[in-house]
Design a protein around this motif. Sequence first.
Motif, PDB file in Angstrom:
ATOM      1  N   LEU A  14      48.487  45.840  30.010  1.00 28.92           N
ATOM      2  CA  LEU A  14      47.304  45.584  30.848  1.00 28.92           C
ATOM      3  C   LEU A  14      46.028  45.969  30.101  1.00 28.92           C
ATOM      4  CD1 LEU A  14      48.558  46.741  34.363  1.00 28.92           C
ATOM      5  CD2 LEU A  14      48.459  44.429  33.438  1.00 28.92           C
ATOM      6  N   ALA A  15      46.091  47.097  29.386  1.00 32.35           N
ATOM      7  CA  ALA A  15      44.917  47.515  28.604  1.00 32.35           C
ATOM      8  C   ALA A  15      44.613  46.471  27.527  1.00 32.35           C
ATOM      9  CB  ALA A  15      45.170  48.881  27.970  1.00 32.35           C
ATOM     10  N   LEU A  37      52.739  33.480  34.453  1.00 29.06           N
ATOM     11  CA  LEU A  37      51.477  32.771  34.716  1.00 29.06           C
ATOM     12  C   LEU A  37      50.920  33.183  36.079  1.00 29.06           C
ATOM     13  CD1 LEU A  37      52.377  29.243  33.319  1.00 29.06           C
ATOM     14  CD2 LEU A  37      50.424  30.622  32.579  1.00 29.06           C
ATOM     15  N   GLN A  38      51.831  33.339  37.047  1.00 30.48           N
ATOM     16  CA  GLN A  38      51.383  33.751  38.391  1.00 30.48           C
ATOM     17  C   GLN A  38      50.845  35.180  38.361  1.00 30.48           C
ATOM     18  OE1 GLN A  38      54.950  32.961  40.584  1.00 30.48           O
ATOM     19  NE2 GLN A  38      54.489  30.800  40.835  1.00 30.48           N
ATOM     20  N   THR A  39      51.518  36.054  37.616  1.00 31.97           N
ATOM     21  CA  THR A  39      51.044  37.438  37.503  1.00 31.97           C
ATOM     22  C   THR A  39      49.659  37.475  36.864  1.00 31.97           C
ATOM     23  OG1 THR A  39      53.325  38.135  37.225  1.00 31.97           O
ATOM     24  CG2 THR A  39      51.639  39.734  36.608  1.00 31.97           C
ATOM     25  N   SER A  69      43.692  38.160  37.745  1.00 28.26           N
ATOM     26  CA  SER A  69      42.420  37.476  37.455  1.00 28.26           C
ATOM     27  C   SER A  69      42.189  37.292  35.964  1.00 28.26           C
ATOM     28  CB  SER A  69      41.215  38.229  38.027  1.00 28.26           C
ATOM     29  OG  SER A  69      41.333  38.352  39.395  1.00 28.26           O
ATOM     30  N   PHE A  70      43.270  37.164  35.202  1.00 25.27           N
ATOM     31  CA  PHE A  70      43.091  36.882  33.784  1.00 25.27           C
ATOM     32  C   PHE A  70      42.578  35.447  33.661  1.00 25.27           C
ATOM     33  CE2 PHE A  70      44.343  35.624  29.523  1.00 25.27           C
ATOM     34  CZ  PHE A  70      43.899  36.717  28.795  1.00 25.27           C
ATOM     35  N   PRO A  71      41.484  35.237  32.911  1.00 21.26           N
ATOM     36  CA  PRO A  71      40.892  33.892  32.866  1.00 21.26           C
ATOM     37  C   PRO A  71      41.880  32.846  32.350  1.00 21.26           C
ATOM     38  CG  PRO A  71      39.462  35.500  31.815  1.00 21.26           C
ATOM     39  CD  PRO A  71      40.749  36.203  32.092  1.00 21.26           C
TER      40      PRO A  71
END
Length: 395
Positions: free
Chosen positions: A266-267, A293-295, A300-302
Amino acid sequence: MSDESRDKIRIFATGSCEGLGEVLSALEQHEDIELVGAREDVAEAAAALTGGHLDAVLHATRGTFPADDVANIREHTRAPLIMLCAGDASGLLEEALEAGVADVLPLPQLTENIVFSIRKTCAAGRRAQGGDGRRGQVITVFSPKGGIGKTSVSVNLSATLAKYFGRRALLLDLDLQFGDAAIMLGVEPEKTIYDLVVAPGELDAEKLAGYTSSHPCGLDVLPAPLRPEDAELVTEGKLSRLLEVARGSYESIVVDTSPFFHGPMLATLDRTDELLLLCNMDVPTIKNVRLALQTLELLSFPPERVRVVLNRANSNVGIKHSEVERVLEAKIRYDLPSDRAVPLNVNRGKPVVLADPNAEFSKGIKQLAGDLVKQEQEKKERRGLFGLRLKAATA
Ligand SMILES: Nc1ncnc2c1ncn2[C@@H]1O[C@H](COP(=O)(O)OP(=O)(O)OP(=O)(O)O)[C@@H](O)[C@H]1O
Ligand SMILES: [Mg+2]
């Protein structure tokens, strides 16, 4: 996604105060702003703040300085924070600035003034990170399943960027427990990321340079810890700092990963410019890539930063390319062929792009590297234009 949307400033709003609704509707309409989302309760915003690649956070408050909210926001993102306050803001101004809040704006306020403050804050943030010219591209290679080819792609891509594109490139092995990038490169690791993070003192460019190993092709590598149990000490905080420093020293940082969305990942996502999401023609893998992809969407990853790469795309296993895309609900951006030259050279400790540059896999990697370099150059040019626009606006 269009190039235009890449240029927008991504903001998230938290908190509440009188007049916030109007501000958010106006920002939503604004051509320079992408309002990623808004949540009154900061705790509910945690996921969006974490993976969000936000350029700024707006926090609305009713008068007193919301120390807890600010601390909570900081826990999830290092994006600059601008505070909106209904009515007189003088009571919290000093405390806010002391806590590192970039700006405090009393409401009501003209939308253009708010946008101006956001722009100014973001530009100052970029300068503090080392300026536009010294901000390397972070390319993260991920797949939710093991053995799909993450390390093969990471090693060959980073070697290609160094050798054939003359980039100052770093390969960072974040498969912290079982990383084998150094072995695939044939590099004997003298020091690893573990030694770097436990060494005393502030992590800076000079220190980083003392812990990387070099490959003759011009690539630097920071290997994974030698013992799996040492992985724990590579915390998110240390990793975030490491990526910031690496961005100042290198033009390309290729990150090899393990198949989990854990803290270090995540970092890393938070600082990733391009995410190569590896898939293959195997049904369970396709299902997991779809979940990944859903995760990413939940985080909110672009989406425009994700490139799905199909490895061993020519495998004849009864599934069609178009079927993979249909299940993923995403386009496959690159095909990398199954090529015997890959395992052959892994066992020799030589990246196939160097040992056999004309192999089909090597050609595919070169095309991918070329696109990533081009993407970065275009982005830099746009950033330059954006800087000029800001200068003109502040003159
Ligand atoms: N395109 C390809 N053609 C042929 N073999 C390949 C290809 N890509 C990967 N391989 C082989 O598949 C095996 C697994 O690849 P790799 O180690 O790169 O996967 P990984 O995703 O990093 O695995 P892990 O999750 O264990 O780290 C290796 O032996 C590699 O040589
Ligand atoms: Mg691997």
